[in-house]
Design a protein around this motif. Structure first.
Motif, mmCIF file in Angstrom:
data_model
loop_
_atom_site.group_PDB
_atom_site.id
_atom_site.type_symbol
_atom_site.label_atom_id
_atom_site.label_comp_id
_atom_site.label_asym_id
_atom_site.label_seq_id
_atom_site.Cartn_x
_atom_site.Cartn_y
_atom_site.Cartn_z
ATOM 1 N N PRO A 18 -35.235 -4.731 26.564
ATOM 2 C CA PRO A 18 -34.728 -3.502 27.184
ATOM 3 C C PRO A 18 -34.430 -3.722 28.669
ATOM 4 C CG PRO A 18 -36.747 -3.078 25.952
ATOM 5 C CD PRO A 18 -36.571 -4.560 25.998
ATOM 6 N N LEU A 19 -33.317 -3.194 29.106
ATOM 7 C CA LEU A 19 -32.929 -3.272 30.515
ATOM 8 C C LEU A 19 -32.890 -1.862 31.088
ATOM 9 C CD1 LEU A 19 -29.864 -5.712 30.618
ATOM 10 C CD2 LEU A 19 -32.117 -6.095 31.583
ATOM 11 N N PRO A 20 -33.364 -1.699 32.313
ATOM 12 C CA PRO A 20 -33.172 -0.397 32.960
ATOM 13 C C PRO A 20 -31.674 -0.109 33.067
ATOM 14 C CG PRO A 20 -34.724 -1.762 34.207
ATOM 15 C CD PRO A 20 -34.118 -2.636 33.144
ATOM 16 N N ALA A 21 -31.324 1.140 33.012
ATOM 17 C CA ALA A 21 -29.906 1.540 33.044
ATOM 18 C C ALA A 21 -29.198 0.991 34.280
ATOM 19 C CB ALA A 21 -29.793 3.055 32.991
ATOM 20 N N THR A 22 -29.901 0.930 35.410
ATOM 21 C CA THR A 22 -29.260 0.429 36.632
ATOM 22 C C THR A 22 -28.893 -1.043 36.506
ATOM 23 O OG1 THR A 22 -31.437 0.016 37.619
ATOM 24 C CG2 THR A 22 -30.355 2.104 38.163
ATOM 25 N N GLN A 23 -29.747 -1.845 35.867
ATOM 26 C CA GLN A 23 -29.443 -3.275 35.682
ATOM 27 C C GLN A 23 -28.299 -3.467 34.689
ATOM 28 O OE1 GLN A 23 -33.473 -4.846 34.809
ATOM 29 N NE2 GLN A 23 -32.963 -6.361 36.389
ATOM 30 N N ARG A 24 -28.327 -2.699 33.609
ATOM 31 C CA ARG A 24 -27.263 -2.797 32.603
ATOM 32 C C ARG A 24 -25.922 -2.415 33.225
ATOM 33 N NH1 ARG A 24 -26.810 -3.130 27.305
ATOM 34 N NH2 ARG A 24 -29.049 -3.032 26.998
ATOM 35 N N ALA A 83 -20.669 -14.028 35.815
ATOM 36 C CA ALA A 83 -20.934 -12.991 36.819
ATOM 37 C C ALA A 83 -21.807 -11.884 36.241
ATOM 38 C CB ALA A 83 -19.623 -12.408 37.342
ATOM 39 N N GLY A 84 -21.515 -11.475 35.023
ATOM 40 C CA GLY A 84 -22.275 -10.392 34.399
ATOM 41 C C GLY A 84 -23.737 -10.729 34.200
ATOM 42 N N PHE A 85 -24.028 -11.963 33.816
ATOM 43 C CA PHE A 85 -25.412 -12.354 33.550
ATOM 44 C C PHE A 85 -26.149 -12.839 34.799
ATOM 45 C CE2 PHE A 85 -24.054 -12.560 29.056
ATOM 46 C CZ PHE A 85 -25.044 -11.720 28.539
ATOM 47 N N ARG A 86 -25.455 -12.945 35.919
ATOM 48 C CA ARG A 86 -26.108 -13.371 37.155
ATOM 49 C C ARG A 86 -27.274 -12.419 37.467
ATOM 50 N NH1 ARG A 86 -21.788 -14.050 40.332
ATOM 51 N NH2 ARG A 86 -21.703 -11.820 40.716
ATOM 52 N N GLY A 87 -28.434 -12.984 37.635
ATOM 53 C CA GLY A 87 -29.619 -12.191 37.940
ATOM 54 C C GLY A 87 -30.363 -11.688 36.714
ATOM 55 N N LEU A 88 -29.744 -11.768 35.545
ATOM 56 C CA LEU A 88 -30.409 -11.311 34.319
ATOM 57 C C LEU A 88 -30.985 -12.467 33.517
ATOM 58 C CD1 LEU A 88 -27.935 -8.665 32.827
ATOM 59 C CD2 LEU A 88 -29.976 -8.273 34.191
ATOM 60 N N GLY A 89 -30.380 -13.612 33.616
ATOM 61 C CA GLY A 89 -30.748 -14.720 32.745
ATOM 62 C C GLY A 89 -29.869 -14.690 31.516
ATOM 63 N N GLU A 90 -29.481 -15.848 31.076
ATOM 64 C CA GLU A 90 -28.604 -15.975 29.911
ATOM 65 C C GLU A 90 -29.363 -15.601 28.645
ATOM 66 O OE1 GLU A 90 -24.802 -16.837 28.439
ATOM 67 O OE2 GLU A 90 -25.458 -16.906 30.510
ATOM 68 N N ALA A 91 -28.715 -14.916 27.760
ATOM 69 C CA ALA A 91 -29.266 -14.558 26.454
ATOM 70 C C ALA A 91 -28.216 -14.939 25.428
ATOM 71 C CB ALA A 91 -29.579 -13.075 26.407
ATOM 72 N N SER A 92 -28.527 -15.899 24.580
ATOM 73 C CA SER A 92 -27.510 -16.437 23.675
ATOM 74 C C SER A 92 -26.944 -15.393 22.718
ATOM 75 C CB SER A 92 -28.058 -17.627 22.900
ATOM 76 O OG SER A 92 -29.166 -17.237 22.116
ATOM 77 N N SER A 93 -27.728 -14.390 22.365
ATOM 78 C CA SER A 93 -27.240 -13.379 21.423
ATOM 79 C C SER A 93 -26.489 -12.244 22.118
ATOM 80 C CB SER A 93 -28.409 -12.798 20.629
ATOM 81 O OG SER A 93 -29.298 -12.134 21.503
ATOM 82 N N ALA A 94 -26.612 -12.133 23.426
ATOM 83 C CA ALA A 94 -25.995 -11.027 24.155
ATOM 84 C C ALA A 94 -24.537 -11.342 24.480
ATOM 85 C CB ALA A 94 -26.766 -10.757 25.443
ATOM 86 N N TYR A 95 -23.744 -10.288 24.562
ATOM 87 C CA TYR A 95 -22.330 -10.440 24.899
ATOM 88 C C TYR A 95 -21.822 -9.144 25.529
ATOM 89 C CZ TYR A 95 -21.466 -7.736 20.646
ATOM 90 O OH TYR A 95 -21.462 -6.754 19.691
ATOM 91 N N PHE A 96 -20.688 -9.272 26.201
ATOM 92 C CA PHE A 96 -20.029 -8.109 26.779
ATOM 93 C C PHE A 96 -18.873 -7.730 25.868
ATOM 94 C CE2 PHE A 96 -22.224 -9.892 30.377
ATOM 95 C CZ PHE A 96 -22.711 -8.777 31.024
ATOM 96 N N ASP A 97 -18.884 -6.490 25.408
ATOM 97 C CA ASP A 97 -17.828 -5.950 24.560
ATOM 98 C C ASP A 97 -16.821 -5.255 25.470
ATOM 99 O OD1 ASP A 97 -16.407 -5.029 22.365
ATOM 100 O OD2 ASP A 97 -17.736 -3.327 22.026
ATOM 101 N N VAL A 98 -15.579 -5.704 25.427
ATOM 102 C CA VAL A 98 -14.530 -5.142 26.272
ATOM 103 C C VAL A 98 -13.502 -4.506 25.357
ATOM 104 C CG1 VAL A 98 -12.814 -5.630 28.055
ATOM 105 C CG2 VAL A 98 -14.882 -7.027 27.909
ATOM 106 N N GLY A 99 -13.117 -3.270 25.648
ATOM 107 C CA GLY A 99 -12.160 -2.593 24.793
ATOM 108 C C GLY A 99 -11.423 -1.486 25.509
#
Length: 101
Positions: A18-24, A83-99
């Motif tokens: 879980p990420l705080p809304a501000t970090q997400r 850039a998006g994962f900077r400061g969060l740490g890489e997560a292999s299952s996570a991705y950014f959905d763009v639409g």
């Protein structure tokens, strides 16, 4: 009051904890900012998404412009992911959905 027009959306998906809304929100904003920097602005990101959706829906008749767009999108999405994962740490299952909205 200022109105913000949304030309496309970015959503972080499948982050393993879980990420705080501000970090997400900050991660999604970094991703979007880098896409825009790489591609030339929000309108160009939305146009690229629209073009790619059209290419997926039609027979694969790629023009030189289409190929250039796909290469630019590939480079932009890699830079935006970093850039998006900077400061969060890489997560292999996570991705950014763009639409498009």
């Amino acid at each position: 009051m200022q109105t913000i027009e949304c030309t496309y959306t970015v959503t972080l998906r499948d982050y393993p904890e879980p990420l705080p809304a501000t970090q997400r929100t900050a991660a999604e904003a970094r991703y979007a900012q880098e896409l825009e920097r790489q591609l030339g602005g929000p309108e160009q990101v939305a146009a690229a998404l629209d073009t790619m959706a059209s290419l997926e829906a039609s027979a694969p008749q790629l023009t030189p412009g289409d190929l250039a767009l796909l290469k630019a999108w590939g480079r932009a999405s890699v830079a935006a992911r970093q850039a998006g994962f900077r400061g969060l740490g890489e997560a292999s299952s996570a991705y950014f959905d763009v639409g498009l909205p």
